[in-house]
Design a protein around this motif. Structure first.
Motif, PDB file in Angstrom:
ATOM      1  N   LEU A 728       1.136  -1.035   0.063  1.00  0.00           N
ATOM      2  CA  LEU A 728      -0.147  -0.291  -0.447  1.00  0.00           C
ATOM      3  C   LEU A 728       0.745   1.070  -0.031  1.00  0.00           C
ATOM      4  N   TRP A 729       2.155   1.269   1.123  1.00  0.00           N
ATOM      5  CA  TRP A 729       2.806   2.299   1.162  1.00  0.00           C
ATOM      6  C   TRP A 729       3.565   3.099  -0.533  1.00  0.00           C
ATOM      7  N   ALA A 730       4.135   1.547  -1.459  1.00  0.00           N
ATOM      8  CA  ALA A 730       4.765   1.791  -2.420  1.00  0.00           C
ATOM      9  C   ALA A 730       4.290   1.790  -3.586  1.00  0.00           C
ATOM     10  N   LEU A 731       2.083   1.760  -3.555  1.00  0.00           N
ATOM     11  CA  LEU A 731       1.347   2.381  -3.896  1.00  0.00           C
ATOM     12  C   LEU A 731       1.124   4.086  -3.841  1.00  0.00           C
ATOM     13  N   PHE A 732       1.046   4.208  -2.880  1.00  0.00           N
ATOM     14  CA  PHE A 732       0.933   5.462  -2.258  1.00  0.00           C
ATOM     15  C   PHE A 732       2.238   6.664  -2.566  1.00  0.00           C
ATOM     16  N   LEU A 733       4.026   6.255  -2.360  1.00  0.00           N
ATOM     17  CA  LEU A 733       5.006   6.474  -2.867  1.00  0.00           C
ATOM     18  C   LEU A 733       4.757   6.825  -4.383  1.00  0.00           C
ATOM     19  N   ILE A 760       0.874   4.773   8.404  1.00  0.00           N
ATOM     20  CA  ILE A 760       1.137   5.418   6.998  1.00  0.00           C
ATOM     21  C   ILE A 760       2.658   6.487   6.622  1.00  0.00           C
ATOM     22  N   PHE A 761       3.135   7.229   8.314  1.00  0.00           N
ATOM     23  CA  PHE A 761       4.446   7.791   7.481  1.00  0.00           C
ATOM     24  C   PHE A 761       5.354   7.293   8.493  1.00  0.00           C
ATOM     25  N   LYS A 762       5.115   6.718   9.934  1.00  0.00           N
ATOM     26  CA  LYS A 762       5.751   6.139  10.682  1.00  0.00           C
ATOM     27  C   LYS A 762       6.952   5.414  10.371  1.00  0.00           C
ATOM     28  N   ASP A 763       7.610   4.910  11.102  1.00  0.00           N
ATOM     29  CA  ASP A 763       8.960   4.033  10.432  1.00  0.00           C
ATOM     30  C   ASP A 763       9.124   3.980   8.826  1.00  0.00           C
ATOM     31  N   ARG A 764       9.459   5.057   8.253  1.00  0.00           N
ATOM     32  CA  ARG A 764       9.492   4.754   6.649  1.00  0.00           C
ATOM     33  C   ARG A 764      10.900   5.451   6.585  1.00  0.00           C
ATOM     34  N   PRO A 765      12.042   4.471   5.818  1.00  0.00           N
ATOM     35  CA  PRO A 765      13.226   5.251   5.636  1.00  0.00           C
ATOM     36  C   PRO A 765      13.067   6.543   4.917  1.00  0.00           C
ATOM     37  N   LYS A 766      14.554   7.220   5.308  1.00  0.00           N
ATOM     38  CA  LYS A 766      14.987   8.580   4.455  1.00  0.00           C
ATOM     39  C   LYS A 766      14.656   8.963   3.534  1.00  0.00           C
ATOM     40  N   ALA A 767      14.759   7.775   2.339  1.00  0.00           N
ATOM     41  CA  ALA A 767      15.186   8.623   1.444  1.00  0.00           C
ATOM     42  C   ALA A 767      12.747   9.037   0.365  1.00  0.00           C
ATOM     43  N   GLU A 768      12.714   7.699   1.228  1.00  0.00           N
ATOM     44  CA  GLU A 768      11.120   7.804   1.049  1.00  0.00           C
ATOM     45  C   GLU A 768      10.637   9.144   1.810  1.00  0.00           C
ATOM     46  N   GLN A 788      -0.470  18.868   9.255  1.00  0.00           N
ATOM     47  CA  GLN A 788      -0.678  17.732   9.849  1.00  0.00           C
ATOM     48  C   GLN A 788      -0.064  16.841   9.279  1.00  0.00           C
ATOM     49  N   ILE A 789       0.198  16.868   7.700  1.00  0.00           N
ATOM     50  CA  ILE A 789       1.067  15.773   7.112  1.00  0.00           C
ATOM     51  C   ILE A 789       2.416  15.609   7.598  1.00  0.00           C
ATOM     52  N   ILE A 790       3.126  17.111   7.736  1.00  0.00           N
ATOM     53  CA  ILE A 790       4.582  17.324   7.693  1.00  0.00           C
ATOM     54  C   ILE A 790       4.441  17.204   9.247  1.00  0.00           C
ATOM     55  N   SER A 791       3.924  17.245  10.185  1.00  0.00           N
ATOM     56  CA  SER A 791       3.980  16.718  11.454  1.00  0.00           C
ATOM     57  C   SER A 791       4.352  15.353  11.644  1.00  0.00           C
ATOM     58  N   ALA A 792       3.461  14.779  10.836  1.00  0.00           N
ATOM     59  CA  ALA A 792       3.944  13.131  10.612  1.00  0.00           C
ATOM     60  C   ALA A 792       4.700  12.264  10.460  1.00  0.00           C
ATOM     61  N   MET A 793       5.303  13.358   9.583  1.00  0.00           N
ATOM     62  CA  MET A 793       7.099  12.969   9.095  1.00  0.00           C
ATOM     63  C   MET A 793       7.875  14.112  10.033  1.00  0.00           C
ATOM     64  N   ALA A 794       7.361  14.649  10.494  1.00  0.00           N
ATOM     65  CA  ALA A 794       8.953  15.339  11.271  1.00  0.00           C
ATOM     66  C   ALA A 794       8.664  14.300  13.085  1.00  0.00           C
ATOM     67  N   VAL A 795       7.766  13.680  12.994  1.00  0.00           N
ATOM     68  CA  VAL A 795       8.346  12.449  14.583  1.00  0.00           C
ATOM     69  C   VAL A 795       9.439  12.376  14.395  1.00  0.00           C
ATOM     70  N   ASP A 796       9.449  11.271  13.788  1.00  0.00           N
ATOM     71  CA  ASP A 796      10.884  10.282  12.821  1.00  0.00           C
ATOM     72  C   ASP A 796      12.204  11.322  12.256  1.00  0.00           C
ATOM     73  N   TRP A 797      11.863  12.257  11.188  1.00  0.00           N
ATOM     74  CA  TRP A 797      12.603  13.013  10.199  1.00  0.00           C
ATOM     75  C   TRP A 797      12.582  14.844  10.607  1.00  0.00           C
ATOM     76  N   PRO A 798      12.741  15.493  11.780  1.00  0.00           N
ATOM     77  CA  PRO A 798      12.258  16.876  11.900  1.00  0.00           C
ATOM     78  C   PRO A 798      13.866  17.636  11.488  1.00  0.00           C
ATOM     79  N   ARG A 799      14.466  16.778  10.633  1.00  0.00           N
ATOM     80  CA  ARG A 799      15.612  17.652  10.042  1.00  0.00           C
ATOM     81  C   ARG A 799      15.236  17.823   9.027  1.00  0.00           C
ATOM     82  N   LEU A 800      14.896  16.720   8.316  1.00  0.00           N
ATOM     83  CA  LEU A 800      13.744  16.604   7.090  1.00  0.00           C
ATOM     84  C   LEU A 800      12.708  17.783   6.733  1.00  0.00           C
TER      85      LEU A 800
END
Length: 997
Positions: A728-733, A760-768, A788-800
């Protein structure tokens, strides 16, 4: 130079200096500001005896008098008025002709509104030196580096200060004798300044301004401005003449009623000629600027017309006829709107007019002209007629006048009279005529919208007779609706029935039994009219069905007797009626129902809330009668495509899944209804992962971005057990990549609500995550959804996420002005990003080094949005950057303190920066960071802010570091000067408002 040296030569030298300074001031004023009226320029050198007495009090007759006393030489410029004094201060004549020693310069002014007498002294005291090349001349060589104090005062302040000098500065020591008398003297001096001199100064200013306006107005009138207006060949000239005429001449006519016809004729002609005049650029010393348009001329000309519109009854009639004459020839929508606004100002119930004549004289004139129009003319002037009638029918009279705090709006209910009732009846009759002549639903809605003021539920002081009139008129209006019910659209009928229910509950059966209208007969008329209207509407069975299938304003029978039904019973009633209609669909009427559904689906509206009941109906139809629904979808009218997902969901619930799958497979093969299938998948239960993948890939193959976007809810919704989250994640990407190629960011609005769901965005690789963040770069604005979307990704990747904001800041250089690089508030990001304070500051540094000016506000906002309050983590990160010792780093640190506007929490870091550098740019940035900025509320708010800055700097002067003390002394002085300037400005503004300027 000690006192003896001053006595035996120095005094004469300072006398020469004072005379030289006075001569320079007199020449400068004569050359650059001859219109400023001065009482005199005084000059003197301090007498040796006076100086000796002053030094004796300080117990130091041997000290250097040139350092101890700043006014050994003194000049005093005394102006007659506050305004001329202010203009002199703004002219920079002192700065241009002398070297100002700011550290010794002082502005005396009241620090607070309740200052004591000693603090009421007002004077701008500049300490200056002569400039080169004057002091390079042999005759002035001895004056080099000598200082002179220039005092700038008004005559009234001069008189008060002369009277109060001995009282304030030479009062005797009073112990046990005369203290009460001295206090009485102080109080009287305070009273003289507050109650007499300050008001007198502002009154003098008002007199001077009025006289100046009178002089200019008289000169303009004698130059024949109306003739010049008629002779003008370009709109720049017309605009200038009208602007000056409006300001300088019109307010000063003693007998405007004698000339208003000539004025009106001139401005009307200016509008007509201006319409066909090309725009000419205006030449200025700084280049060309756009010239005045015909609309700009029209706006001023109509303002002149507004001034003369109420001179007498003939003038009011002529003003109306002028507007009627102007409207058909208007060449732009903006001009038409300006004319309609003038129509409103003429026809409205103006409270000032009502207070003068106590009858609807203006409305009688306007309605008399309107009823004299034939129907063809009435229709041709439809927008103008509607605007006039709407203004006349508003039962509230209003006037607006300026006051010191802004504007005062006065309102009152117009008094009842038989004349008023007749006028309003004629107005409603004209609206009825326009309703009959309307040919489209839009035109009918417009007329009905203009009828609404007549029945407005407003009781601002309404008399019983006035209230009865409104109720009778409301009954008349509902009878008009009844008469024309058959030609009104069903959506409009639905809206009007809803209004009828409100009026019924307000006037006929009010809550608590308190009737706003005491007239039983009027209430009876309205109740009967409402019954007739209800019965007429509901005799149409199509309309009754429409109310079940459409809208949120539907009125069902129980609502007329149960006040709570609209809140608690509507949904249940609608559901029961919906099931009845579904059960009643048969082979005999299935075609009729399809046509009716198309009628409902094509109701013209911008309100999406009209359609949820229709979706519910179609879903229930699919569930209860799947064969009928399948028949509809196999040969679906294009008007129902938007509602196809509801039918599919219903068919799925019916158990006819195989039939549904066969249909969908065929559509996918043929590339049909892909978007509808995607919307169906959003609600499918259970969701078919294979169908989801096939739908998305088919949409991408067809380059159907709309359908890919509509697939996003399904792509962020993990299906039944066995649905592979990685697939599902691959299809989303893949979908995000597809949309990113076209810079299509609409997917955000379908993903944001699910962004923080697990998986959804939790524990995803940096490149993705980088890929998804990169897809957000083209967004014009990062609103709460994207955040909201950005904040979900900021949990694991704040510097990105911080990198995203930096990249968007770079993108903003070449984007249009609507592009907003950063979210407005970081509401969902603050807590996460605060843990990366060091990286945040380093990112701001990178942007700063790339282009110090380009990213100026964005780098400040990047930091201040994460840290809206100055917290220890931010302080530590800034100190690490400052520790480099690099001047640019220090300047950036000071710059990043600006958003905190001198908050005391920043003071320690500011002092440390000052102590660590001699770089003027850095110190200037610290001063900016400490100085007041932003929006201020209150007349003296800016002055109070600078007073706080002054008080802070006074406290800083106790700092053990020399650099901090020197900085604080200088900034305290500048803040004090600014306090005086801002208080004077505030007083002048208040005086102008009080005087009516």
């Amino acid at each position: 130079m000690n006192i003896d040296e001053y006595t035996h030569g120095g005094h004469l030298l300072y006398q020469e200096l004072s005379e030289t300074v006075a001569a320079i001031l007199k020449a400068a004023l004569s050359r650059s500001a001859p219109h400023l009226r001065i009482q005199e320029i005084q000059r003197r050198a301090k007498g040796p005896d006076s100086l000796r007495t002053k030094l004796a009090k300080q117990d130091d007759l041997l000290k250097d008098v040139t350092q101890a006393i700043k006014d050994l030489a003194g000049c005093r410029i005394i102006f007659y008025s506050n305004s001329h004094l202010s203009e002199f201060l703004k002219s920079n004549l002192i700065d241009e002709n002398f070297e100002i020693i700011w550290v010794r310069t002082k502005f005396h002014h009241p620090k607070t509104d309740d200052a004591e007498s000693a603090d009421l002294f007002r004077s701008h005291n500049y300490v200056v030196k002569l400039k080169s090349p004057l002091v390079d001349l042999p005759e002035h060589a001895l004056l080099r580096d000598l200082v002179c104090e220039i005092q700038v005062q008004t005559s009234l302040n001069h008189a008060w200060s002369e009277m109060g000098h001995d009282i304030i500065y030479k009062r005797p020591g009073l112990k046990g004798f005369g203290t009460h008398q001295m206090q009485s003297i102080d109080d009287r001096m305070t009273k003289i300044m507050r109650e007499y001199l300050l008001p007198a100064g502002h009154e003098f200013d008002k007199v001077a301004r009025d006289f100046e306006q009178l002089t200019k107005g008289k000169a303009l009138l004698e130059s024949d401005p109306l003739g010049a207006l008629a002779a003008s060949t370009d709109n720049n000239r017309r605009h200038d003449i009208l602007n000056r005429y409006l300001d300088l001449v019109l307010p000063l006519y003693d007998e405007l009623e004698l000339v208003h016809a000539e004025i009106r004729e001139a401005v009307v002609q200016a509008i007509k000629v201006g319409r066909h005049t090309a725009v000419l650029d205006i030449e200025t010393p700084y280049g060309r600027i756009p010239g005045k348009t015909s609309e700009a001329v029209t706006k001023l000309a109509l303002s002149v017309l507004d001034v003369v519109r109420y001179q007498d009854e003939k003038g009011t009639r002529d003003a109306w006829l002028a507007l009627v004459d102007l409207y058909p020839g208007a060449v732009t929508d903006q001009e038409r709107q300006l004319i309609l606004e003038s129509v409103h100002r003429l026809a409205e119930n103006n409270l000032e007019v009502w207070m003068q004549v106590d009858r609807p004289v203006v409305q009688a004139i306007v309605i008399g002209e309107l009823v004299s129009l034939d129907e063809a003319k009435l229709v041709a002037l439809r927008p103008l007629v509607l605007r006039a009638l709407q203004s006349m029918l508003n039962p509230i009279a209003e006037s607006v006048r300026r006051v010191a705090e802004g504007a005062e709006i006065r309102r009152g209910h117009i008094p009842y009279s038989e004349e008023l009732e007749a006028i309003r009846g004629q107005a409603i009759g004209l609206l009825k005529t326009l309703l009959a002549k309307s040919t489209t639903d839009a035109e009918r809605e417009e007329v009905i919208r203009h009828l609404s003021p007549a029945s407005a539920m407003t009781h601002l002081g309404a008399s019983p007779d006035g209230m009865a009139l409104i109720v009778r008129e409301t009954a008349t209006i509902y009878d008009i609706y009844t008469e024309f019910a058959d030609i009104l659209s069903m959506a409009l009928r639905q809206h009007l029935e809803h209004n009828a229910l409100i009026d019924h509950g307000h006037y006929v059966v009010p809550a608590g039994g308190t009737f706003p209208c005491e007239d039983v007969g009027a209430r009876g008329l309205l109740e009967a009219a409402l019954v007739r209207f209800r019965e007429t509407l509901n005799r149409d069975t199509d309309f009754v069905a429409f109310k079940v299938l459409m809208g949120y304003e539907s009125v069902f029978p129980p609502a007329w007797t149960d006040r709570e039904f609209m809140i608690e019973g509507t949904d249940e009633y609608r559901a029961a009626e919906r099931r009845t209609y579904v059960d009643g669909i048969t082979e005999a009427n299935v075609a009729w129902w399809l046509g009716f559904l198309v009628r409902c689906a094509t109701v013209p509206t911008n309100d999406a809330a009209m359609f949820p009941p229709l979706h519910d109906f179609l879903q229930e139809l699919g569930t209860v009668k799947p064969s009928t629904a399948l028949g509809y979808v196999r040969d679906l009218p294009p008007e129902l495509e938007l509602f196809l997902p509801s039918l599919l969901i219903g068919i799925e619930k019916s158990g006819r899944r195989q039939d549904l799958q066969t249909l969908i497979d065929g559509w996918l093969d043929n590339g049909r209804y892909i978007g509808a299938i995607a919307r169906y998948l959003e609600h499918a239960d259970p969701l078919d992962p294979t169908l989801r993948a096939r739908t998305v890939r088919r949409a991408m193959a067809l380059k159907d971005r709309d359908s890919v976007v509509r697939s996003m809810p399904a792509l962020t919704n993990l299906g039944p057990v066995g649905d592979d989250p990685d697939e599902l994640w691959a299809l989303f990407l893949d979908a995000v990549r597809f949309l990113t190629v076209a810079s299509d960011t609409r997917w955000v609005q379908f993903v944001w609500a699910r962004a923080k769901k697990p998986g959804i965005f939790k524990d995803r690789p940096k490149a993705e995550i980088e890929l998804v963040l990169e897809a957000l770069r083209p967004l014009q604005r990062l609103d709460f959804r994207s955040e909201q979307i950005i904040s979900a990704m900021a949990v694991d990747w704040p510097r990105l996420v911080i990198d995203l904001f930096a990249n968007r800041s770079r993108d903003a250089r070449d984007a249009d002005r609507s592009y907003e690089a950063l979210p407005g508030s970081f509401a969902f990001l603050k807590e996460t990003l605060r843990g990366e304070a060091d990286y945040l500051i380093q990112t701001a540094k990178t942007l700063y080094r790339e282009d110090p000016r380009q990213h100026y506000f964005r780098r400040q906002n990047l930091v201040s949005n994460v840290f809206p309050d100055y917290l220890p983590a931010l302080d530590l990160a800034l100190r690490k950057l400052m520790a480099s010792g690099d001047a640019l780093d220090q300047q950036l640190v000071a710059e990043l303190l600006r958003p905190y506007r001198g908050h005391p929490d920043t003071h320690e870091l500011c002092r440390d920066i000052i102590a660590s550098t001699k770089d003027e740019d850095v110190l200037r940035e610290v001063e900016v960071a400490l100085s007041p900025s932003g929006v201020f509320g209150g007349a003296y708010a800016i002055a109070d802010a600078y007073q706080r800055l002054h008080d802070w700097m006074k406290a800083w002067q106790a700092d053990p570091r020399d650099e901090v003390r020197v900085f604080a002394v200088a900034l305290a002085r500048r803040a004090d000067l600014q306090v005086a300037t801002e208080r004077r400005r505030a007083e002048e503004r208040a005086a102008r408002f009080a005087a009516g300027d």
